[in-house]
Enzyme design. Structure first.
Site, PDB file in Angstrom:
ATOM      1  N   LYS A 248     -13.114   0.544  -5.001  1.00  0.00           N
ATOM      2  CA  LYS A 248     -14.041   0.914  -3.793  1.00  0.00           C
ATOM      3  C   LYS A 248     -15.438   1.330  -3.931  1.00  0.00           C
ATOM      4  O   LYS A 248     -16.511   1.961  -4.171  1.00  0.00           O
ATOM      5  CB  LYS A 248     -14.152   2.040  -1.938  1.00  0.00           C
ATOM      6  CG  LYS A 248     -12.617   0.699  -1.666  1.00  0.00           C
ATOM      7  CD  LYS A 248     -12.350   1.146  -0.286  1.00  0.00           C
ATOM      8  CE  LYS A 248     -11.640   0.427   0.961  1.00  0.00           C
ATOM      9  NZ  LYS A 248     -11.140   1.025   2.514  1.00  0.00           N
TER      10      LYS A 248
ATOM     11  N   HIS B 182       8.363 -26.866   3.765  1.00  0.00           N
ATOM     12  CA  HIS B 182       7.577 -27.630   3.354  1.00  0.00           C
ATOM     13  C   HIS B 182       7.095 -27.919   2.248  1.00  0.00           C
ATOM     14  O   HIS B 182       6.138 -28.344   1.158  1.00  0.00           O
ATOM     15  CB  HIS B 182       6.436 -27.952   4.097  1.00  0.00           C
ATOM     16  CG  HIS B 182       6.966 -28.808   4.831  1.00  0.00           C
ATOM     17  ND1 HIS B 182       7.217 -30.182   5.511  1.00  0.00           N
ATOM     18  CD2 HIS B 182       7.082 -27.707   6.540  1.00  0.00           C
ATOM     19  CE1 HIS B 182       7.454 -29.945   6.802  1.00  0.00           C
ATOM     20  NE2 HIS B 182       7.698 -28.324   7.353  1.00  0.00           N
TER      21      HIS B 182
ATOM     22  N   GLU C 226       0.446  -1.086   0.095  1.00  0.00           N
ATOM     23  CA  GLU C 226      -0.166  -0.227   0.123  1.00  0.00           C
ATOM     24  C   GLU C 226       0.669   1.257   0.111  1.00  0.00           C
ATOM     25  O   GLU C 226       0.774   2.183  -0.422  1.00  0.00           O
ATOM     26  CB  GLU C 226      -0.526   0.135   1.263  1.00  0.00           C
ATOM     27  CG  GLU C 226      -2.278  -1.183   0.800  1.00  0.00           C
ATOM     28  CD  GLU C 226      -3.017  -0.718   2.242  1.00  0.00           C
ATOM     29  OE1 GLU C 226      -3.793   0.513   2.102  1.00  0.00           O
ATOM     30  OE2 GLU C 226      -3.078  -1.687   2.917  1.00  0.00           O
TER      31      GLU C 226
END
Ligand code: PA5
Length: 362
Positions: free
Chosen positions: A351, A259, A243
């Site tokens: 938004k 892993h 951001e």
């Protein structure tokens, strides 16, 4: 080299250049973080919530506000036998029932997902406390008589971590769920205060680990690894870099990455990556060994590798100190990349489009 980044052109010790690259004064917000935390400690919900101890705590939040829930959950993991879940999304999970405490946390108060979570809590008659600086969430709480912590406004949510976090510690304390002692909270304030002085623009590169790390990452991509305690910090660093500096970063956690993700470091592209290990002096011996072996195995493939250590004894200090360090690193990275660390135009546009009436899905 990344075209948005020209390392030669921004001198991080040129305070006037930093001021030009930071028109909204993010440097002041970060420098005042300890003061923000001190104010936040005094904020309480009004009206007072019921004092029944819940069997589950669900923090409903997104983005920078959700980071405060992650911090709360990470502190609670060390002290509570009541789980603290962070719910990022619409509505509430089925686990949220009348014996759950929902804390709907949104700095702006206008985040659709968090508003919908608060509405779901009201519909299900689940105890609810709202933490916000205003917006629709504040209106909803006022209309329905929901206890509300009203935060000082005017910041970007990710830069309001102190305001968002400390009231939630107090909300839990009021229902007999202590995630941190007074001593631990006091220690954390001293630690972040000291860091503010150590990492600010006036402090030259030679003495400033945040400037040094931003320069080391430079035009590469940061890959942040945490251990069991600091995983939450790694994710926070990733989102702050994305951001503030507007560049991708990734976050992983040990031992899980041993892993799977470790194989990706054999790819030729690893030279563009800068690994950052977020370490904690209290980490178990097995994790210490895993970091050491990871360094041996990927150190020669990576473009660079740095280690940053949490400060303090209590978990609040350890996690907040890493959060503060990550804020400053992402800030200097933004300035090196010549982007404004305050504004988030794509996020805002997203938004705006989501809120546009009558929008169809294709
Ligand atoms: O930091 C930001 O600006 C974002 O990540 C926001 O926190 C996110 O969009 C949610 O907004 P709010 O925190 O106001 O609920």
């Amino acid at each position: 080299m990344d075209r948005a980044h020209d390392r030669t052109s921004v001198n991080l010790d040129d305070v006037a250049a930093l001021e030009r690259g930071d028109p909204y004064g993010v440097r002041h917000v970060l420098a005042e973080f300890a003061a923000q935390c001190r104010v936040a400690r005094g904020l309480r919900p009004e009206p007072r919530p019921q004092a029944t101890t819940p069997r589950l705590v669900t923090v409903a939040a997104m983005g920078g506000s959700a980071a405060s829930g992650d911090l709360l959950a990470a502190c609670a993991a060390e002290t509570l036998d009541v789980p603290v879940l962070v719910h990022r999304g619409y509505g509430l999970p089925p686990s949220a029932r009348p014996d759950t405490l929902v804390i709907a946390t949104s700095y702006s108060g206008d985040t659709a997902e968090t508003i919908s979570a608060a509405q779901a809590a009201i519909e299900r008659r689940t105890p609810l406390v709202v933490v916000t600086a205003g917006g629709e969430l504040a209106r909803l709480a006022a209309t329905r008589g929901v206890p509300q912590v009203t935060l000082p406004s005017g910041l970007m949510p990710r830069m309001a971590l102190g305001y968002l976090f400390f009231p939630q510690v107090e909300i839990l304390r009021a229902v007999e769920l202590g995630v941190a002692t007074e001593t631990e909270v006091e220690e954390s304030l001293d630690v972040v205060e000291a860091l503010g002085k150590e990492l600010g623009p006036e402090r030259p590169v030679d003495l400033n680990p945040a400037k040094q790390l931003a320069q080391a990452i430079g035009g590469g991509l940061a890959v942040i690894y945490g251990g069991p305690t600091t995983a939450v910090s790694a994710y926070r660093w990733k989102t702050d870099i994305e951001e503030n500096a507007k560049v991708l970063a990734t976050a992983g956690v040990l031992p899980e990455m041993n892993h799977n993700e470790i194989e990706a470091w054999s790819a030729p592209g690893a030279r563009r990556l800068h690994a950052v290990f977020l370490r904690d002096a209290g980490e178990p011996r097995e994790i210490e060994r895993r970091f050491a072996i990871l360094r041996e195995l990927i150190g020669d493939d990576a473009g660079g590798l740095s280690e940053m250590w949490a400060r303090g004894r209590g978990r609040v200090s350890r996690l907040l100190s890493l959060a503060v360090l990550g804020q400053w690193v992402s800030y200097y990275l933004a300035l090196l990349r010549r982007v404004d660390p305050w504004t988030v135009p794509r996020l805002d546009e997203f938004k705006r489009r989501m809120a546009a009436p009558g929008r169809d899905c294709h």
